[in-house]
Design a protein around this motif. Structure first.
Motif, PDB file in Angstrom:
ATOM      1  N   ARG A 233      45.378  46.384  44.087  1.00 40.40           N
ATOM      2  CA  ARG A 233      46.214  46.791  42.858  1.00 40.40           C
ATOM      3  C   ARG A 233      46.001  48.428  42.797  1.00 40.40           C
ATOM      4  O   ARG A 233      47.049  49.183  42.211  1.00 40.40           O
ATOM      5  CB  ARG A 233      45.680  46.330  41.534  1.00 40.40           C
ATOM      6  CG  ARG A 233      46.118  44.765  41.573  1.00 40.40           C
ATOM      7  CD  ARG A 233      45.620  44.244  40.474  1.00 40.40           C
ATOM      8  NE  ARG A 233      46.250  42.882  40.297  1.00 40.40           N
ATOM      9  CZ  ARG A 233      47.246  42.362  40.017  1.00 40.40           C
ATOM     10  NH1 ARG A 233      48.120  42.990  39.682  1.00 40.40           N
ATOM     11  NH2 ARG A 233      47.537  41.019  40.095  1.00 40.40           N
TER      12      ARG A 233
ATOM     13  N   GLY B 104      50.842  46.047  41.768  1.00 38.14           N
ATOM     14  CA  GLY B 104      50.001  44.939  42.557  1.00 38.14           C
ATOM     15  C   GLY B 104      51.018  44.008  43.529  1.00 38.14           C
ATOM     16  O   GLY B 104      51.914  44.619  44.130  1.00 38.14           O
TER      17      GLY B 104
ATOM     18  N   LYS C  68      53.566  42.626  42.569  1.00 39.03           N
ATOM     19  CA  LYS C  68      54.942  42.609  42.091  1.00 39.03           C
ATOM     20  C   LYS C  68      56.331  43.057  43.191  1.00 39.03           C
ATOM     21  O   LYS C  68      57.322  42.369  42.964  1.00 39.03           O
ATOM     22  CB  LYS C  68      55.186  43.326  40.853  1.00 39.03           C
ATOM     23  CG  LYS C  68      54.271  42.640  39.649  1.00 39.03           C
ATOM     24  CD  LYS C  68      54.584  43.507  38.205  1.00 39.03           C
ATOM     25  CE  LYS C  68      53.397  43.236  37.259  1.00 39.03           C
ATOM     26  NZ  LYS C  68      53.300  44.173  36.189  1.00 39.03           N
TER      27      LYS C  68
END
Length: 67
Positions: free
Chosen positions: A21, A27, A29
């Protein structure tokens, strides 16, 4: 002993997730993924709408161009 190994494994996975992250904001997404590694949309025949990966005339309807 097995419980200790499982616990250390889970801690290690959590640390890796935190570093992931930090490296990629957002992260998992997928923010910005469409710009970097996405493939262009395939060309389609303007007449029949089928995909034409090679370019040139459409093999299905024998017309159309590169799309």
């Amino acid at each position: 002993m097995i419980l200790k190994v499982v616990f250390l494994f889970l801690i290690g996975m959590a640390v890796l997730a935190m570093f992931g992250r930090l490296r990629w904001p957002g992260g998992a997404k997928g923010v910005g993924r469409e710009k970097r590694g996405a493939l262009p949309k395939p060309k389609t025949c303007p007449k029949c709408g089928r995909m034409n990966l090679r370019g040139g005339p459409c093999r299905a309807c024998r017309e159309g161009g590169n799309g």
